[in-house]
Design an enzyme around this catalytic site. Sequence first.
Site: not given
Ligand code: PGA
Length: 255
Positions: A13, A15, A98, A100, A170, A176, A216
Amino acid sequence: MNKALRKAVIAGNWKMNKTPSEAKALLNEIAPLVKDADCEVVACVPYVDITTAVEAVKGTNIKIGAENAHWEEKGAFTGEISTGMLKEVGVEYVVLGHSERRQYFGETDETVNKRTKAVLKAGLKPIVCVGELLWERECNITEEVIARQIKLDFFDVTAEDMKNVVIAYEPVWAIGTGKTATADQAEEVCAFIRETLAKLYSKEVADGVTIQYGGSMNDANAAELLSKEDVDGGLIGGASLVAEKFAAIVKAASV
Ligand code: PGA
């Protein structure tokens, strides 16, 4: 993972990272490293990168995904992108709901549900994200939160359509932040998602759904997470932007 029952899917992903030329360069770097993968390899990229990305992965085993899609076919929805537009440019997967988008852009379970149905109707595969906030985990309501999201996000989605669904667990506190859920925590919730699906549909349907872990996940922790029965892959943010790290995760899913 249980590859006898379902497909393992490792999806990046990206982003809001990488311009089209940067996307091409990264995919060219990743492609030779993942060519022998024994799992589905997907890169979900920003809209403007899609055409370049689809071209860059021609003749490789990498599939291209988008990071969202609107539920209407067309109309007055400034700034949105339809499933038909994504399909025409060669997208196969679409990340939906997601955290976010839920946190910063007002996404709700109702809109995730509409988007999920539209994506499935178009013959694309949704990667639907669910996950609890830190304080929800601390209040011991993780299962309630996840069950609610699953029930609402898949409301009115048929058992037949569930064959094309990927779910990404998630935990919001792990995205992140460098704080990965332990393999046991990831397994606990992924197994709970499967139980919830079994109640809503059937055991057979639930057993066939790919459930990823995301938050992560990296080259160092992927093998342990993926060794769990109900963790069928990963949705990878940060580590998907580094070819060697992403390829190492794909390798961990290819055993
Ligand atoms: P990350 O993001 O691996 O940077 O924690 C995962 C995601 O948001 O899909």
